[in-house]
Design a protein around this motif. Sequence first.
Motif: not given
Length: 228
Positions: A91-100, A189-199
């Motif tokens: 789950i963590a890697y998926a969110f980090f990949a999304l954010a990147a 997009a950056l708001v979504i990325a910040a959310f993904a990093i948090r998750e």
Amino acid sequence: MTAPTNGSGAVLDSVRKLVLQRRIRIIVGITITYNVLEAVIAIAAGNVASSAALIGFGLDSIVEVLSAVAIAWQFAAPDPEKREKVALRVIAYAFFALAAYVIIEAGLSIFGLREAAQSPVGIVLAAVSLAVMPFLSWFERRTGRELGSASAIADSKQTLICSYLSAALLMGLVLNSLLGWAWADSVAALVIAAFAIREGLEAWKGESCAVPISALTGERVIEDDHCC
């Protein structure tokens, strides 16, 4: 045996409890199905409009569904704790990949290497999501409270957070459409990325809010719930 009670202390009869548990399953099923449809439409529309916000929104929906699948896989084992670390890392890697990915795409737009076009389809999708997600959240929260399920209430809060992302996406797309502010798409997009990093960070620390349906319905008790 003590009769089951909800959070207010009222006693639930077995028939009513089964009705509420079935309702939670239906709500979760609708939410997952909607997320899949949302992801397909958002990614397709995002590719057409070169919108980092839309693509990121769609990918976030996919990751949310994958998170549910990972947790289901974990609790399908006789000893779920043995799979917990692997599930949370996935789950963590998926969110980090999304954010990147989203950060890179937003950066390309900000520096003028790519410009997001207007997306009427994206605006409609974001508006529909902004209407649907709060309703699903309210319905699950209401059912969870009557059932006395803290996990269901926590999951409803997570669904409500998705509506905040829909609002950010809608604002970015509307500003780009009405005023020609392509950079607004990148900000969304950056708001979504910040959310993904948090998750991702929460999952890495073992604080993921993804829980199996059996926990949402109160059939399985999960200790140390960090979602609330």
